[in-house]
Scaffold this active site. Sequence first.
Site, PDB file in Angstrom:
ATOM      1  CE  LYS A 116     -70.927  18.463  -0.056  1.00  0.00           C
ATOM      2  NZ  LYS A 116     -69.776  18.416  -0.957  1.00  0.00           N
ATOM      3  CD  GLU A 200     -71.336  24.685  -5.084  1.00  0.00           C
ATOM      4  OE1 GLU A 200     -71.809  24.493  -3.952  1.00  0.00           O
ATOM      5  OE2 GLU A 200     -70.117  24.678  -5.323  1.00  0.00           O
ATOM      6  NE  ARG A 291     -66.263  15.090   8.056  1.00  0.00           N
ATOM      7  CZ  ARG A 291     -65.116  15.479   7.511  1.00  0.00           C
ATOM      8  NH1 ARG A 291     -64.027  15.571   8.253  1.00  0.00           N
ATOM      9  NH2 ARG A 291     -65.039  15.799   6.236  1.00  0.00           N
TER      10      ARG A 291
HETATM   11  P1  ADP Z   1     -61.493  16.982   5.990  1.00  0.00           P
HETATM   12  O1  ADP Z   1     -62.550  17.922   5.528  1.00  0.00           O
HETATM   13  O2  ADP Z   1     -61.476  16.689   7.431  1.00  0.00           O
HETATM   14  O3  ADP Z   1     -60.197  17.283   5.364  1.00  0.00           O
HETATM   15  P2  ADP Z   1     -61.710  14.843   4.167  1.00  0.00           P
HETATM   16  O4  ADP Z   1     -62.561  15.388   3.083  1.00  0.00           O
HETATM   17  O5  ADP Z   1     -60.260  14.643   3.930  1.00  0.00           O
HETATM   18  O6  ADP Z   1     -61.989  15.647   5.475  1.00  0.00           O
HETATM   19  O7  ADP Z   1     -62.355  13.495   4.657  1.00  0.00           O
HETATM   20  C1  ADP Z   1     -61.870  12.827   5.775  1.00  0.00           C
HETATM   21  C2  ADP Z   1     -62.170  11.390   5.612  1.00  0.00           C
HETATM   22  O8  ADP Z   1     -63.551  11.173   5.582  1.00  0.00           O
HETATM   23  C3  ADP Z   1     -61.655  10.796   4.309  1.00  0.00           C
HETATM   24  O9  ADP Z   1     -61.385   9.458   4.559  1.00  0.00           O
HETATM   25  C4  ADP Z   1     -62.838  10.922   3.395  1.00  0.00           C
HETATM   26  O10 ADP Z   1     -62.754  10.026   2.327  1.00  0.00           O
HETATM   27  C5  ADP Z   1     -63.955  10.609   4.346  1.00  0.00           C
HETATM   28  N1  ADP Z   1     -65.229  11.239   3.998  1.00  0.00           N
HETATM   29  C6  ADP Z   1     -65.605  12.491   4.241  1.00  0.00           C
HETATM   30  N2  ADP Z   1     -66.861  12.716   3.840  1.00  0.00           N
HETATM   31  C7  ADP Z   1     -67.298  11.552   3.319  1.00  0.00           C
HETATM   32  C8  ADP Z   1     -68.544  11.124   2.749  1.00  0.00           C
HETATM   33  N3  ADP Z   1     -69.598  11.919   2.637  1.00  0.00           N
HETATM   34  N4  ADP Z   1     -68.624   9.859   2.317  1.00  0.00           N
HETATM   35  C9  ADP Z   1     -67.570   9.045   2.425  1.00  0.00           C
HETATM   36  N5  ADP Z   1     -66.393   9.373   2.973  1.00  0.00           N
HETATM   37  C10 ADP Z   1     -66.248  10.605   3.407  1.00  0.00           C
HETATM   38  P1  ADP Z   2     -66.521  17.773  -0.222  1.00  0.00           P
HETATM   39  O1  ADP Z   2     -67.792  17.617   0.530  1.00  0.00           O
HETATM   40  O2  ADP Z   2     -66.189  16.600  -1.036  1.00  0.00           O
HETATM   41  O3  ADP Z   2     -65.426  18.280   0.646  1.00  0.00           O
HETATM   42  P2  ADP Z   2     -66.747  20.478  -1.257  1.00  0.00           P
HETATM   43  O4  ADP Z   2     -68.012  21.037  -1.779  1.00  0.00           O
HETATM   44  O5  ADP Z   2     -66.307  20.916   0.090  1.00  0.00           O
HETATM   45  O6  ADP Z   2     -66.846  18.891  -1.315  1.00  0.00           O
HETATM   46  O7  ADP Z   2     -65.599  20.765  -2.313  1.00  0.00           O
HETATM   47  C1  ADP Z   2     -64.335  20.149  -2.238  1.00  0.00           C
HETATM   48  C2  ADP Z   2     -63.350  20.919  -3.112  1.00  0.00           C
HETATM   49  O8  ADP Z   2     -63.791  20.948  -4.481  1.00  0.00           O
HETATM   50  C3  ADP Z   2     -63.186  22.387  -2.747  1.00  0.00           C
HETATM   51  O9  ADP Z   2     -62.241  22.580  -1.718  1.00  0.00           O
HETATM   52  C4  ADP Z   2     -62.721  22.984  -4.067  1.00  0.00           C
HETATM   53  O10 ADP Z   2     -61.355  22.762  -4.299  1.00  0.00           O
HETATM   54  C5  ADP Z   2     -63.519  22.188  -5.082  1.00  0.00           C
HETATM   55  N1  ADP Z   2     -64.789  22.876  -5.390  1.00  0.00           N
HETATM   56  C6  ADP Z   2     -65.988  22.598  -4.846  1.00  0.00           C
HETATM   57  N2  ADP Z   2     -66.948  23.406  -5.339  1.00  0.00           N
HETATM   58  C7  ADP Z   2     -66.332  24.236  -6.213  1.00  0.00           C
HETATM   59  C8  ADP Z   2     -66.773  25.319  -7.062  1.00  0.00           C
HETATM   60  N3  ADP Z   2     -68.058  25.669  -7.113  1.00  0.00           N
HETATM   61  N4  ADP Z   2     -65.866  25.923  -7.846  1.00  0.00           N
HETATM   62  C9  ADP Z   2     -64.560  25.555  -7.823  1.00  0.00           C
HETATM   63  N5  ADP Z   2     -64.091  24.564  -7.045  1.00  0.00           N
HETATM   64  C10 ADP Z   2     -64.955  23.898  -6.252  1.00  0.00           C
END
Ligand code: ADP
Ligand code: ADP
Length: 504
Positions: A116, A200, A291
Amino acid sequence: MIRRLIVANRGEIAVRVFRAARELGVETVGVFPRGDAGAAHLKHCARVERLEGDDPRAAYLDIEGVVAAARRAGADALHPGYGFLSENPEFARRVEEEGIVFVGPAPGTMEAFGVKTVARRLAKDAGVPTVPGTDGPLGDADEAGEAAERLGFPVLLKASYGGGGRGIRRVEGPPGLPQAFEAATREARQAFGNGELYMEKSLSRPRHVEVQVLGDGRGAVVHLFERDCSMQRRNQKLIEESPAPNLDEALRRRLHADAVAVARTGRYRSAGTVEFLVTPEGHFFLEVNARLQVEHPVTEAVTGVDIVRSQLALAGGDLALPAQDEVRLSGHAIECRINAEDPRLNFLPAPGRVVHFDPPGGPGVRVDAGLLEGGEVSPHFDSLLAKLVVHGETREASRARALRALEDFTVVGVPTTIPFHRAALQSAAFVSGRYDTSTVGELGPLARPSDSELEAAALAVAVARFVRPAPARAAGAQGAAGKEPPSALRGAFGPRGGGWFHEV
Ligand code: ADP
Ligand code: ADP
Ligand code: MG
């Protein structure tokens, strides 16, 4: 052109990919670990390969095991789905070394966007605003303290290699920081194999708006508009819609352009998503998911683009991307994730046997499911058992359609998020289209099931099993036939069982 495709995944996403492949005349191969021979996705492919090992989850994560299965199958292409190894550049590289086409971004692209902090730097270099935070990883708790003072509390400690809503820890003030830093490092190391953290600022009540992109790997990138995914619990999405409601038109165009700019930096190949947080102060790049995403069908509904078909065509080397102005948005789509979870118990995952599964249909209704009636929702895997995706001419038509479809959706045997969705879609926040990532947590206290509800659930389970006995399970599958899953009585309600929230 791809001839034989192996899908290194299971559940609804494996089914989804098989459907696209079969429509293209591509031969399909599914995989399964020990104990999963009865899995639903295996009904949708022409042949199957068993994965080695005793731990079913580990089998899907075993790079060499999956590569060996692909080789045995004589596959010339591999689709990773989402989760599991889908964002693992080492895996993509191994697949390509075998002369097998990896249906997804180039390994180098995954390497960059998978970290990230690196993705944030690429976005910045592309002139895209990022969430205020550290430019690189944090060395130790002292460095974290300095960064937090600069950014202002509350802050988030985030795992550089995190995903799936995990690896994010909020810190309210200086006293909690050193301990949070140690714990988050430990957890990240355990969950993602790398303890690296960055920071962040925790934005107040942001919206999560993301843009779907398609790239040809030669520098051409188009966007397929945006999705609002702010209806979340535990930083994971529950409801997604496209287009995003109440989004300023200039800001929308900016999001699309910035997403394309980020994807162009890496000469992005295949489908991907650029995620942003949106606040009244502006929009901020969050991360790239290199993906296919769970919620891709809402975009398919409003654009008419088959995203998986596009991925396969791009991987086979025979798709010219559409011109940007050929991609049109029509109507409105909403997705509800139907998870085997108990919304009254803070969405506690509730594995068990689905004794009755009756999905809705009708115009504008699509259900992508990954289980069979009588099938087991395994504690080893994701609790997502189906996705309901509806399309209507307007947002309101789409919302009404979703509510109708949810009423027609019956799952007996495990508690599901269906009652949550019915309440959420009728909440004032959702109806007005003015909601953010805090909304789900504020929908109201969750009502416990009453005795009469429990009785009704038990009766429903009994009747469903009498009317339609569960099919015999494949050898080695979990859960002996006739043995009631313990979760069956915890809430197995037909469509009209209400009372999830005291007030909505
Ligand atoms: P999307 O962004 O497509 O909504 P999700 O965050 O819901 O994706 O993740 C989709 C699936 O992939 C879930 O089963 C989630 O737990 C898994 N997943 C996504 N990123 C990771 C990661 N870095 N490590 C483990 N599992 C992950
Ligand atoms: P992941 O890889 O698990 O999807 P993200 O960085 O995309 O992680 O964040 C997942 C969710 O967490 C976001 O959709 C938001 O709801 C919350 N989030 C992440 N970063 C922040 C932030 N800096 N401030 C507030 N909410 C956050
Ligand atoms: Mg994310």
